[in-house]
Design a protein around this motif. Structure first.
Motif, PDB file in Angstrom:
ATOM      1  N   PRO A 158       0.823  -1.226   0.000  1.00 26.31           N
ATOM      2  CA  PRO A 158       0.000   0.000   0.000  1.00 26.31           C
ATOM      3  C   PRO A 158       0.851   1.268   0.000  1.00 26.31           C
ATOM      4  O   PRO A 158       0.481   2.263  -0.632  1.00 26.31           O
ATOM      5  N   GLU A 159       1.983   1.236   0.701  1.00 23.01           N
ATOM      6  CA  GLU A 159       2.857   2.410   0.738  1.00 23.01           C
ATOM      7  C   GLU A 159       3.406   2.739  -0.647  1.00 23.01           C
ATOM      8  O   GLU A 159       3.455   3.912  -1.050  1.00 23.01           O
ATOM      9  N   ASP A 160       3.802   1.686  -1.398  1.00 20.18           N
ATOM     10  CA  ASP A 160       4.308   1.909  -2.752  1.00 20.18           C
ATOM     11  C   ASP A 160       3.201   2.353  -3.697  1.00 20.18           C
ATOM     12  O   ASP A 160       3.437   3.145  -4.623  1.00 20.18           O
ATOM     13  N   LEU A 161       1.988   1.855  -3.492  1.00 15.79           N
ATOM     14  CA  LEU A 161       0.864   2.290  -4.315  1.00 15.79           C
ATOM     15  C   LEU A 161       0.616   3.786  -4.140  1.00 15.79           C
ATOM     16  O   LEU A 161       0.292   4.495  -5.097  1.00 15.79           O
ATOM     17  N   ILE A 162       0.767   4.260  -2.898  1.00 12.97           N
ATOM     18  CA  ILE A 162       0.591   5.689  -2.633  1.00 12.97           C
ATOM     19  C   ILE A 162       1.672   6.497  -3.353  1.00 12.97           C
ATOM     20  O   ILE A 162       1.402   7.546  -3.951  1.00 12.97           O
ATOM     21  N   LYS A 163       2.907   5.997  -3.319  1.00 14.01           N
ATOM     22  CA  LYS A 163       4.010   6.689  -4.008  1.00 14.01           C
ATOM     23  C   LYS A 163       3.763   6.737  -5.511  1.00 14.01           C
ATOM     24  O   LYS A 163       4.014   7.763  -6.155  1.00 14.01           O
ATOM     25  N   ILE A 164       3.279   5.627  -6.077  1.00 10.88           N
ATOM     26  CA  ILE A 164       2.994   5.588  -7.510  1.00 10.88           C
ATOM     27  C   ILE A 164       1.908   6.604  -7.851  1.00 10.88           C
ATOM     28  O   ILE A 164       2.024   7.363  -8.825  1.00 10.88           O
ATOM     29  N   SER A 165       0.863   6.625  -7.037  1.00 11.31           N
ATOM     30  CA  SER A 165      -0.236   7.566  -7.280  1.00 11.31           C
ATOM     31  C   SER A 165       0.235   9.011  -7.181  1.00 11.31           C
ATOM     32  O   SER A 165      -0.125   9.860  -8.014  1.00 11.31           O
ATOM     33  N   GLU A 166       1.059   9.305  -6.190  1.00  9.05           N
ATOM     34  CA  GLU A 166       1.573  10.669  -6.037  1.00  9.05           C
ATOM     35  C   GLU A 166       2.419  11.080  -7.231  1.00  9.05           C
ATOM     36  O   GLU A 166       2.344  12.220  -7.707  1.00  9.05           O
ATOM     37  N   TYR A 167       3.216  10.152  -7.751  1.00  5.79           N
ATOM     38  CA  TYR A 167       4.047  10.471  -8.921  1.00  5.79           C
ATOM     39  C   TYR A 167       3.176  10.729 -10.149  1.00  5.79           C
ATOM     40  O   TYR A 167       3.405  11.684 -10.902  1.00  5.79           O
ATOM     41  N   LEU A 168       2.154   9.893 -10.355  1.00  9.63           N
ATOM     42  CA  LEU A 168       1.321  10.018 -11.537  1.00  9.63           C
ATOM     43  C   LEU A 168       0.508  11.308 -11.550  1.00  9.63           C
ATOM     44  O   LEU A 168       0.070  11.753 -12.615  1.00  9.63           O
ATOM     45  N   TYR A 169       0.299  11.889 -10.384  1.00  6.68           N
ATOM     46  CA  TYR A 169      -0.447  13.146 -10.304  1.00  6.68           C
ATOM     47  C   TYR A 169       0.462  14.315  -9.896  1.00  6.68           C
ATOM     48  O   TYR A 169      -0.021  15.359  -9.495  1.00  6.68           O
ATOM     49  N   SER A 170       1.764  14.125 -10.041  1.00  6.97           N
ATOM     50  CA  SER A 170       2.709  15.146  -9.595  1.00  6.97           C
ATOM     51  C   SER A 170       2.884  16.270 -10.599  1.00  6.97           C
ATOM     52  O   SER A 170       3.331  17.357 -10.246  1.00  6.97           O
TER      53      SER A 170
END
Length: 257
Positions: A158-170
């Protein structure tokens, strides 16, 4: 009135309701059931067993005429002897991975089906000894550490999923936007295999609203994907899957289901 209808029908006797399909049309439809990657895989596997047969017996296998008993005998020997090309005697990869061997068997089976042979080398009892040889060899290779067991990719935390999501909307740029679209489609529709993404077009999705006026997208057509474990078809697997225009809260998820 009846005479008028009879005369009208008699005048249209040359008009055919059904079109005429040629042998080329029928062959084209039959070939269309497989993707190009599947056809390449079949050709690759048949090339391997034919190279083995030429080296072992001096001739290739005639899949058009070979009977089940002879093919079973040859497959038993092939499964025991098959190995990848080796660049040098120090190369560690001296055996095919078990998934590769099963893939080769499946491809040979497809080739027989393409030739309209009434035999199934995976399920028919006539090929039990060959399949026992393959099963025993694969277990032996794993036991002796000749072939490594299948290693599945680690589950994304879940922590990595959050990082991926943050990058995709960065940021708002074409590259990240393309990654974001691919990620959203893959995550929402649980796609299997790259063939799925190659089929997508602007009209591949239909945009609707639910009972709460929330916008969402669904697949607008059937897609070819890898076989779904458990027997589900692609159409059933994608049935009622939705990609909402806004993130679903726990409350929304509950109301959706």
């Amino acid at each position: 009135m009846k005479r008028t209808l009879d005369e009208s029908n008699s005048g249209n006797t040359s008009i055919k309701r059904f079109k005429t399909a040629t042998e080329e049309d029928i062959k084209m439809f039959r070939d269309s059931r497989q993707t190009d990657s599947t056809k390449r895989n079949t050709k690759w596997a048949v090339k391997i067993i034919q190279e083995w047969s030429s080296e072992t017996f001096g001739v290739e296998i005639d899949f058009f005429t070979i009977d089940a008993a002879d093919l079973n005998s040859k497959l038993s020997k092939f499964y025991a002897e098959a190995r990848p090309k080796i660049a040098s005697i120090t190369t560690e990869n001296t055996e095919y991975h078990k998934n590769t061997m099963k893939n080769i068997r499946a491809a040979i089976n497809r080739h027989l089906a393409d030739l309209e042979r009434d035999m199934n080398i995976v399920k028919d009892k006539e090929f039990k000894s060959a399949n026992d040889t393959l099963d025993g060899k694969l277990k032996h290779n794993v036991k002796c550490a000749i072939s490594k067991p299948t290693k599945h990719k680690d589950v994304i935390t879940p922590e990595d999923l959050i990082k991926i999501s943050e990058y995709l909307y960065s940021a708002e740029n074409p590259i990240i936007l393309r990654y974001r679209v691919w990620y959203d489609v893959a995550m929402h529709f649980v796609t299997r295999g790259l063939e799925f993404h190659e089929q997508l077009k602007p009209n591949s999705f239909e945009f609707l609203k639910d009972e709460h006026e929330r916008e969402y997208a669904v697949m607008s057509h059937e897609t070819k994907q890898k076989t779904i474990q458990g027997g589900l078809t692609n159409e059933e697997a994608n049935h009622d899957k939705r990609m909402y225009s806004m993130p679903l809260t726990p409350k929304n998820v509950q109301s959706h289901h």
